[in-house]
Design a protein around this motif. Structure first.
Motif, PDB file in Angstrom:
ATOM      1  N   CYS A  78       3.529  -1.892  -0.571  1.00 24.09           N
ATOM      2  CA  CYS A  78       2.804  -3.206  -0.172  1.00 24.09           C
ATOM      3  C   CYS A  78       1.278  -2.699  -0.486  1.00 24.09           C
ATOM      4  O   CYS A  78       0.677  -3.592  -0.967  1.00 24.09           O
ATOM      5  CB  CYS A  78       2.738  -3.053   1.482  1.00 24.09           C
ATOM      6  N   LEU A  79       0.827  -1.611  -0.665  1.00 22.81           N
ATOM      7  CA  LEU A  79      -0.447  -1.036  -1.179  1.00 22.81           C
ATOM      8  C   LEU A  79      -0.520  -1.424  -2.697  1.00 22.81           C
ATOM      9  O   LEU A  79      -1.540  -1.811  -3.309  1.00 22.81           O
ATOM     10  CB  LEU A  79      -0.833   0.301  -0.899  1.00 22.81           C
ATOM     11  N   GLY A  80       0.745  -1.099  -3.313  1.00 24.22           N
ATOM     12  CA  GLY A  80       0.783  -1.447  -4.590  1.00 24.22           C
ATOM     13  C   GLY A  80      -0.250  -0.595  -5.736  1.00 24.22           C
ATOM     14  O   GLY A  80      -0.519   0.382  -5.723  1.00 24.22           O
ATOM     15  N   LYS A  81      -0.752  -1.657  -6.265  1.00 21.34           N
ATOM     16  CA  LYS A  81      -2.050  -1.447  -7.177  1.00 21.34           C
ATOM     17  C   LYS A  81      -2.846  -0.247  -7.129  1.00 21.34           C
ATOM     18  O   LYS A  81      -3.082   0.602  -7.706  1.00 21.34           O
ATOM     19  CB  LYS A  81      -2.635  -2.732  -7.839  1.00 21.34           C
ATOM     20  N   THR A  82      -3.469  -0.588  -5.681  1.00 25.66           N
ATOM     21  CA  THR A  82      -4.465   0.480  -5.066  1.00 25.66           C
ATOM     22  C   THR A  82      -3.554   1.707  -4.701  1.00 25.66           C
ATOM     23  O   THR A  82      -2.692   1.932  -3.849  1.00 25.66           O
ATOM     24  CB  THR A  82      -4.812  -0.092  -3.789  1.00 25.66           C
ATOM     25  N   ASP A  83      -3.875   2.739  -5.820  1.00 30.14           N
ATOM     26  CA  ASP A  83      -2.896   4.031  -5.914  1.00 30.14           C
ATOM     27  C   ASP A  83      -3.593   4.975  -4.892  1.00 30.14           C
ATOM     28  O   ASP A  83      -4.152   5.932  -5.605  1.00 30.14           O
ATOM     29  CB  ASP A  83      -2.718   4.152  -7.305  1.00 30.14           C
ATOM     30  N   TRP A  84      -3.156   4.910  -3.676  1.00 27.32           N
ATOM     31  CA  TRP A  84      -3.604   6.140  -2.847  1.00 27.32           C
ATOM     32  C   TRP A  84      -2.473   7.230  -2.967  1.00 27.32           C
ATOM     33  O   TRP A  84      -1.298   6.904  -3.153  1.00 27.32           O
ATOM     34  CB  TRP A  84      -3.606   5.613  -1.546  1.00 27.32           C
ATOM     35  N   ASP A  85      -2.889   8.274  -2.680  1.00 32.39           N
ATOM     36  CA  ASP A  85      -1.946   9.490  -2.650  1.00 32.39           C
ATOM     37  C   ASP A  85      -0.915   9.332  -1.409  1.00 32.39           C
ATOM     38  O   ASP A  85      -1.203   8.881  -0.212  1.00 32.39           O
ATOM     39  CB  ASP A  85      -2.592  10.619  -2.093  1.00 32.39           C
ATOM     40  N   PRO A  86       0.297   9.454  -1.562  1.00 35.31           N
ATOM     41  CA  PRO A  86       1.666   9.295  -0.705  1.00 35.31           C
ATOM     42  C   PRO A  86       0.971  10.134   0.574  1.00 35.31           C
ATOM     43  O   PRO A  86       1.524   9.520   1.809  1.00 35.31           O
ATOM     44  CB  PRO A  86       2.767   9.647  -1.252  1.00 35.31           C
ATOM     45  N   ALA A  87       0.884  11.387   0.315  1.00 38.88           N
ATOM     46  CA  ALA A  87       0.594  12.107   1.511  1.00 38.88           C
ATOM     47  C   ALA A  87      -0.595  11.777   2.344  1.00 38.88           C
ATOM     48  O   ALA A  87      -0.690  11.760   3.762  1.00 38.88           O
ATOM     49  CB  ALA A  87       0.217  13.568   0.939  1.00 38.88           C
ATOM     50  N   THR A  88      -1.559  10.974   1.820  1.00 41.27           N
ATOM     51  CA  THR A  88      -2.764  10.588   2.510  1.00 41.27           C
ATOM     52  C   THR A  88      -2.102   9.258   3.290  1.00 41.27           C
ATOM     53  O   THR A  88      -2.470   9.252   4.533  1.00 41.27           O
ATOM     54  CB  THR A  88      -3.772  10.028   1.570  1.00 41.27           C
ATOM     55  N   ILE A  89      -1.284   8.396   2.764  1.00 42.93           N
ATOM     56  CA  ILE A  89      -0.585   7.496   3.702  1.00 42.93           C
ATOM     57  C   ILE A  89       0.217   8.056   4.691  1.00 42.93           C
ATOM     58  O   ILE A  89       0.041   7.528   5.795  1.00 42.93           O
ATOM     59  CB  ILE A  89      -0.004   6.413   2.687  1.00 42.93           C
TER      60      ILE A  89
END
Ligand SMILES: [Mn+2]
Ligand SMILES: [Mn+2]
Ligand SMILES: [Zn+2]
Ligand SMILES: [Zn+2]
Lengths: 140, 140
Positions: free
Chosen positions: B45-56
């Motif tokens: 859902c966050l898509g383009k905004t590429d945050w780190d998976p561990a952070t999420i």
DNA sequence: ACGTTGATGCAACTCAATTGCATTTATTTG
DNA sequence: CAAATAAATGCAATTGAGTTGCATCAACGT
């Protein structure tokens, strides 16, 4: 609850499954368990030197596909199997504290008066309660 | 359902959580989702905004620990999160066919009268129904 | 603006679930 | 009973969700 070797063989024959040693062993373990068991727990019940984990894994799948066993819970990333006793399925309690899954007596009536497409789905569904078991409540 | 940036910041402040960009993003995604989302689905859902998976991942944990979110289902080895709407929790339907988890309207209270140590556990438990959703029933 | 403390990014790790493949074996068949 | 056939097994490798350590960065109360 336990199962004789002959009962197990008959049960497998009726399901068109071959009666192999590991399969009979899995059946016996499930029959004796008071609660649903995970793949790992079945291995522990069998004793670690007995059979290959993948074999036990595939046997659990087979028994489930044949309707002999069922997955009572997927909680915490573990499939927990139990024998599919002929009668309708009873509800289960999943403890969020210790992770244990307990069989509850049938009689939990989920009173669901719902219209529309969900009605059938809901009426045929298995009930699962998630919370803290008596032991975990006592500690908290 | 959606959430404004100010509402999100207030919600976090009340929970003593810092308002970071990924945290606000997670909050927004959860607020807009009609059903509980897994970690992977939140990432999608966050898509383009590429945050780190561990952070999420850690943000979902944090929000859960703070009581802002909750895990609506552990089914199939995936924790599915949703915002903890103030009112008591509603039941969920887990489809064994397609794996989707749907929120059901409150009022589907599974009434069980049980004596002994389990009484409290059962009364405070969340209800989850497992079966086949209308879509999967239609295909079968 | 500063300093404290929590959050982030990256990488590594655990563990249940799952699968490929060569070998063995239960059951069928002659 | 022995050969034929299809299923099951053992072993090894892979996936994917969850989880964690650690150095660096940033939110926010002062
Ligand atoms: Mn049970
Ligand atoms: Mn919900
Ligand atoms: Zn417990
Ligand atoms: Zn479905």
């Amino acid at each position: 609850m336990s199962i004789t070797d002959d009962e197990a063989r008959t049960l497998l024959r009726e399901s068109a499954l071959r009666a192999t040693a590991p399969r009979l062993a899995v059946l016996r373990v499930l029959a004796e368990a008071p609660n649903p068991l995970s793949h790992t727990e079945v291995l522990e019940c069998l004793g670690k030197t007995d059979w290959d984990p993948a074999t036990i894994y595939r046997n659990l799948i087979k028994l489930r596909d044949a309707g002999v066993a069922l997955v009572a819970s997927h909680a915490h990333g573990m499939d927990r199997y139990e024998l599919a006793h002929g009668d309708g399925h009873h509800p289960h309690f999943v403890c969020e504290g210790c992770g244990r899954v307990a069989c509850l007596p049938a009689g939990l009536t989920a009173s669901m008066s719902m219209e529309g497409p969900w009605a059938t789905s809901i009426q045929n569904a298995m009930v699962q309660l998630r919370g803290e078991c008596p032991d975990c409540l006592a500690k908290a």
